[in-house]
Design a protein around this motif. Structure first.
Motif, PDB file in Angstrom:
ATOM      1  N   GLY A 124       0.787  -1.222   0.000  1.00 52.66           N
ATOM      2  CA  GLY A 124       0.000   0.000   0.000  1.00 52.66           C
ATOM      3  C   GLY A 124       0.817   1.270   0.000  1.00 52.66           C
ATOM      4  N   LEU A 125       2.105   1.183  -0.365  1.00 49.52           N
ATOM      5  CA  LEU A 125       2.995   2.340  -0.299  1.00 49.52           C
ATOM      6  C   LEU A 125       3.061   3.134  -1.597  1.00 49.52           C
ATOM      7  CD1 LEU A 125       5.932   0.694   1.689  1.00 49.52           C
ATOM      8  CD2 LEU A 125       4.098   2.151   2.573  1.00 49.52           C
ATOM      9  N   LEU A 126       2.542   2.580  -2.693  1.00 48.79           N
ATOM     10  CA  LEU A 126       2.559   3.273  -3.972  1.00 48.79           C
ATOM     11  C   LEU A 126       1.141   3.603  -4.388  1.00 48.79           C
ATOM     12  CD1 LEU A 126       5.176   1.246  -6.067  1.00 48.79           C
ATOM     13  CD2 LEU A 126       5.561   3.116  -4.468  1.00 48.79           C
ATOM     14  N   LYS A 127       0.913   4.802  -4.833  1.00 45.93           N
ATOM     15  CA  LYS A 127      -0.406   5.243  -5.261  1.00 45.93           C
ATOM     16  C   LYS A 127      -0.433   5.426  -6.784  1.00 45.93           C
ATOM     17  CE  LYS A 127      -1.563   5.529  -0.935  1.00 45.93           C
ATOM     18  NZ  LYS A 127      -2.394   4.445  -0.331  1.00 45.93           N
ATOM     19  N   LYS A 128      -1.615   5.234  -7.342  1.00 44.83           N
ATOM     20  CA  LYS A 128      -1.852   5.479  -8.767  1.00 44.83           C
ATOM     21  C   LYS A 128      -0.863   4.725  -9.646  1.00 44.83           C
ATOM     22  CE  LYS A 128      -3.996  10.035  -8.114  1.00 44.83           C
ATOM     23  NZ  LYS A 128      -5.346   9.609  -8.499  1.00 44.83           N
ATOM     24  N   THR A 129      -0.782   3.426  -9.459  1.00 47.13           N
ATOM     25  CA  THR A 129       0.092   2.577 -10.269  1.00 47.13           C
ATOM     26  C   THR A 129      -0.679   1.351 -10.739  1.00 47.13           C
ATOM     27  OG1 THR A 129       0.895   1.488  -8.255  1.00 47.13           O
ATOM     28  CG2 THR A 129       2.217   3.293  -9.118  1.00 47.13           C
ATOM     29  N   PRO A 130      -0.369   0.841 -11.922  1.00 44.62           N
ATOM     30  CA  PRO A 130      -1.053  -0.354 -12.424  1.00 44.62           C
ATOM     31  C   PRO A 130      -0.572  -1.614 -11.725  1.00 44.62           C
ATOM     32  CG  PRO A 130       0.673   0.313 -13.941  1.00 44.62           C
ATOM     33  CD  PRO A 130       0.613   1.375 -12.872  1.00 44.62           C
ATOM     34  N   GLY A 131      -1.293  -2.711 -11.931  1.00 45.89           N
ATOM     35  CA  GLY A 131      -0.795  -4.007 -11.484  1.00 45.89           C
ATOM     36  C   GLY A 131       0.510  -4.341 -12.185  1.00 45.89           C
ATOM     37  N   ILE A 132       1.366  -5.103 -11.530  1.00 46.74           N
ATOM     38  CA  ILE A 132       2.722  -5.360 -12.042  1.00 46.74           C
ATOM     39  C   ILE A 132       3.035  -6.851 -12.032  1.00 46.74           C
ATOM     40  CG2 ILE A 132       5.194  -4.903 -11.764  1.00 46.74           C
ATOM     41  CD1 ILE A 132       4.402  -2.403 -10.110  1.00 46.74           C
ATOM     42  N   MET A 133       3.482  -7.368 -13.171  1.00 51.50           N
ATOM     43  CA  MET A 133       4.145  -8.669 -13.251  1.00 51.50           C
ATOM     44  C   MET A 133       5.611  -8.383 -13.553  1.00 51.50           C
ATOM     45  SD  MET A 133       3.396 -12.001 -15.651  1.00 51.50           S
ATOM     46  CE  MET A 133       2.051 -12.514 -14.582  1.00 51.50           C
ATOM     47  N   PRO A 134       6.491  -8.469 -12.557  1.00 49.41           N
ATOM     48  CA  PRO A 134       7.872  -8.020 -12.752  1.00 49.41           C
ATOM     49  C   PRO A 134       8.768  -9.088 -13.378  1.00 49.41           C
ATOM     50  CG  PRO A 134       7.563  -8.697 -10.481  1.00 49.41           C
ATOM     51  CD  PRO A 134       6.232  -8.866 -11.162  1.00 49.41           C
ATOM     52  N   SER A 135       9.745  -8.618 -14.129  1.00 57.07           N
ATOM     53  CA  SER A 135      10.748  -9.509 -14.708  1.00 57.07           C
ATOM     54  C   SER A 135      12.077  -9.411 -13.986  1.00 57.07           C
ATOM     55  CB  SER A 135      10.973  -9.166 -16.180  1.00 57.07           C
ATOM     56  OG  SER A 135      11.518  -7.861 -16.297  1.00 57.07           O
ATOM     57  N   GLY A 136      12.370  -8.226 -13.410  1.00 57.64           N
ATOM     58  CA  GLY A 136      13.728  -8.002 -12.925  1.00 57.64           C
ATOM     59  C   GLY A 136      14.683  -7.909 -14.101  1.00 57.64           C
ATOM     60  N   ARG A 137      15.921  -8.305 -13.862  1.00 61.65           N
ATOM     61  CA  ARG A 137      16.952  -8.199 -14.890  1.00 61.65           C
ATOM     62  C   ARG A 137      16.774  -9.240 -15.997  1.00 61.65           C
ATOM     63  NH1 ARG A 137      22.581  -8.387 -11.945  1.00 61.65           N
ATOM     64  NH2 ARG A 137      21.496  -9.574 -10.329  1.00 61.65           N
ATOM     65  N   THR A 138      17.328  -8.939 -17.175  1.00 65.72           N
ATOM     66  CA  THR A 138      17.289  -9.863 -18.303  1.00 65.72           C
ATOM     67  C   THR A 138      18.478 -10.816 -18.261  1.00 65.72           C
ATOM     68  OG1 THR A 138      18.529  -8.337 -19.709  1.00 65.72           O
ATOM     69  CG2 THR A 138      16.122  -8.152 -19.727  1.00 65.72           C
ATOM     70  N   PHE A 139      18.527 -11.716 -19.244  1.00 71.83           N
ATOM     71  CA  PHE A 139      19.596 -12.723 -19.339  1.00 71.83           C
ATOM     72  C   PHE A 139      20.213 -12.627 -20.731  1.00 71.83           C
ATOM     73  CE2 PHE A 139      16.501 -13.905 -16.266  1.00 71.83           C
ATOM     74  CZ  PHE A 139      17.220 -14.422 -15.205  1.00 71.83           C
ATOM     75  N   SER A 140      21.508 -12.273 -20.777  1.00 70.53           N
ATOM     76  CA  SER A 140      22.173 -12.030 -22.049  1.00 70.53           C
ATOM     77  C   SER A 140      23.574 -12.611 -22.015  1.00 70.53           C
ATOM     78  CB  SER A 140      22.249 -10.522 -22.318  1.00 70.53           C
ATOM     79  OG  SER A 140      22.867 -10.246 -23.557  1.00 70.53           O
ATOM     80  N   MET A 141      24.113 -12.880 -23.203  1.00 71.96           N
ATOM     81  CA  MET A 141      25.494 -13.347 -23.276  1.00 71.96           C
ATOM     82  C   MET A 141      26.438 -12.170 -23.061  1.00 71.96           C
ATOM     83  SD  MET A 141      26.209 -13.850 -27.349  1.00 71.96           S
ATOM     84  CE  MET A 141      26.710 -12.443 -28.335  1.00 71.96           C
ATOM     85  N   THR A 142      27.664 -12.460 -22.695  1.00 76.72           N
ATOM     86  CA  THR A 142      28.675 -11.418 -22.580  1.00 76.72           C
ATOM     87  C   THR A 142      28.830 -10.701 -23.914  1.00 76.72           C
ATOM     88  OG1 THR A 142      29.882 -12.646 -20.883  1.00 76.72           O
ATOM     89  CG2 THR A 142      31.108 -10.965 -22.106  1.00 76.72           C
ATOM     90  N   GLY A 143      28.702  -9.374 -23.882  1.00 71.70           N
ATOM     91  CA  GLY A 143      28.775  -8.586 -25.104  1.00 71.70           C
ATOM     92  C   GLY A 143      27.495  -8.574 -25.909  1.00 71.70           C
ATOM     93  N   GLY A 144      26.444  -9.158 -25.370  1.00 70.99           N
ATOM     94  CA  GLY A 144      25.197  -9.254 -26.104  1.00 70.99           C
ATOM     95  C   GLY A 144      24.283  -8.067 -25.883  1.00 70.99           C
ATOM     96  N   HIS A 145      23.087  -8.173 -26.420  1.00 70.22           N
ATOM     97  CA  HIS A 145      22.106  -7.100 -26.327  1.00 70.22           C
ATOM     98  C   HIS A 145      21.759  -6.840 -24.861  1.00 70.22           C
ATOM     99  CE1 HIS A 145      18.995  -4.450 -27.767  1.00 70.22           C
ATOM    100  NE2 HIS A 145      18.057  -5.085 -27.086  1.00 70.22           N
ATOM    101  N   GLY A 146      21.927  -5.586 -24.446  1.00 71.72           N
ATOM    102  CA  GLY A 146      21.613  -5.216 -23.068  1.00 71.72           C
ATOM    103  C   GLY A 146      22.725  -5.463 -22.077  1.00 71.72           C
ATOM    104  N   ASP A 147      23.923  -5.748 -22.558  1.00 69.92           N
ATOM    105  CA  ASP A 147      25.044  -6.012 -21.649  1.00 69.92           C
ATOM    106  C   ASP A 147      25.533  -4.696 -21.043  1.00 69.92           C
ATOM    107  OD1 ASP A 147      27.430  -6.510 -20.374  1.00 69.92           O
ATOM    108  OD2 ASP A 147      28.410  -7.499 -22.052  1.00 69.92           O
ATOM    109  N   HIS A 148      24.982  -4.351 -19.875  1.00 73.82           N
ATOM    110  CA  HIS A 148      25.526  -3.242 -19.102  1.00 73.82           C
ATOM    111  C   HIS A 148      25.137  -3.435 -17.641  1.00 73.82           C
ATOM    112  CE1 HIS A 148      21.545  -1.288 -19.207  1.00 73.82           C
ATOM    113  NE2 HIS A 148      21.556  -1.420 -20.501  1.00 73.82           N
ATOM    114  N   PRO A 149      25.845  -2.782 -16.743  1.00 74.06           N
ATOM    115  CA  PRO A 149      25.678  -3.059 -15.317  1.00 74.06           C
ATOM    116  C   PRO A 149      24.251  -2.845 -14.826  1.00 74.06           C
ATOM    117  CG  PRO A 149      27.613  -1.717 -15.700  1.00 74.06           C
ATOM    118  CD  PRO A 149      26.881  -1.765 -16.998  1.00 74.06           C
TER     119      PRO A 149
END
Length: 396
Positions: A124-149
């Protein structure tokens, strides 16, 4: 049990292909679910809201969002702190809801921020937000798409994928997002570059399915789309170069396809003079092929979902209505078919169809109120001052 009745509106419930004029429904105030629905004379009730002849339709379910990204900075947020990212992500959630999106699926977010914000929302700490199905971080190979900290688990073998996915699930990931190809925003790779292998992705899919979760693949070109399908992913994200053979395999396997048309459209539309030329060219060169390939897949019977890739360059968090326009004008859908990408297919992909998606008895009263008929004019859903209700309570 206290209830609220909504009356005097025309209803598109997200399932029927037709509007229902002179509609009403009743919502249980405690659960936020619809308990009764009809047309004409409404049962007696003490609390009712007159929607004054406007049009009611389900809130959108957007299954491809990046709330940790800023569409105005173009860098994926790699240099921001977790605190800065969290504040911005909260604001992005509010923008999504204001635009009529009542449920989102994260599809890769820095610092697992969507997982953490979902927990805060449930407290109940966030107001005016939609329902959320979270993914968290993605999974990529070294040097692949999205490779950053902060935003990616770097994995370079089936065993590394298996361990990282188990960690992601432990942290609270409800979707496993795998990178099967290069992409538009990463320098030095291309849509046609295969990245995670079939065996690597298969390990991730298996671990996700063991926990009853879905696995999605960022897959723009080939052979990566084919690799992702052979690995058994539940959804192909983007799929710009999907072939007829792959579409047939998707139908057979029950794989969903999330086009994210607005993300590819926005880069050449707004990026000249701001974005690198290589990035603009990647998107612009693929657009006509994208429309042709995805239109064919839709007409063959592939299940298309609603996702915008919100957070990519110039792709702001209020663009779900624009995605609906592109689904109709570029892929050949009717407005009803475009909306059902959200109300039916997106709900099924997220495995929430028993409670979300359509405005039927027993489901949550998540809806938007429009001045114009959305079945007559698909641009009606782009109204900026629409009313938005979540579980029967007005949020905007």
């Amino acid at each position: 049990m206290t209830q609220t009745a909504f009356t005097n509106f025309t209803l598109f419930d997200g399932r029927s292909p037709h509007n229902e004029p002179h509609s009403w429904f009743i919502v249980d105030d405690a659960t936020g679910k619809i308990t009764n629905r009809g047309t004409g004379k409404m049962p007696d009730t003490t609390h009712w809201i007159n929607l004054e002849g406007q049009y009611v339709m389900p809130g959108f379910i957007n299954v491809h969002t990046h709330i940790s990204s800023d569409p105005a900075t173009f860098d994926g947020g790699r240099d921001r702190s977790e605190t800065e990212t969290a504040v911005m992500a909260y604001q992005n959630l509010q923008a999504l809801l204001k635009s009529g999106v009542t449920f989102i699926r994260g599809c890769g977010n820095s610092y697992d921020v969507d997982i953490k914000l979902k927990r805060m929302r449930e407290m109940g700490l966030l107001k005016k937000t939609p329902g959320i199905m979270p993914s968290g971080r993605t999974f990529s190979m070294t040097g692949g798409h999205g490779d950053h900290p902060h935003s990616t688990y770097l994995v370079d073998s089936p065993d590394e994928v298996r361990k990282a996915v188990r960690q992601g699930l432990k942290n609270g990931s409800e979707l496993i997002k795998l990178m099967a190809t290069g992409g538009v925003m990463t320098p030095g790779d291309f849509m046609a570059d295969p990245q995670l292998s079939i065996d690597e992705m298969k390990a991730g899919v298996t671990e996700a399915h063991h926990k009853g979760k879905r696995a999605a693949a960022h897959a723009e070109g080939n052979p990566g789309i084919q690799n992702a399908l052979d690995a058994g992913v539940d959804s192909i994200e983007h799929g710009f170069y999907v072939t007829e053979q792959e579409a047939e395999q998707m139908i057979k396997q029950g794989t969903y396809l999330t086009p994210t048309l607005v993300a590819e459209w926005a880069i050449p539309e707004y990026g000249e003079g701001t974005l690198p030329k290589w990035e603009i060219m990647k998107a612009a060169d693929a657009l006509d092929d994208t429309y042709e390939n995805l239109s064919r897949a839709f007409k063959m019977g592939v299940k298309i979902t609603c996702g915008t890739d919100a957070g990519t360059p110039f792709n702001t968090f209020d663009k779900t209505g624009k995605e609906m326009e592109l689904l109709t004008t570029k892929l050949g859908m009717s407005p009803v078919e475009a909306y059902q990408c959200s109300s039916i297919n997106s709900a099924e992909l997220c495995q929430i169809q028993d409670e979300y998606g359509t405005l039927e008895v027993g489901k949550y009263a998540d809806f938007q109120v429009l001045a114009e008929d959305p079945l007559a004019n698909v641009e009606a859903v782009q109204q900026t001052d629409k009313q938005v209700y979540l579980h029967g309570k007005r949020e905007f």
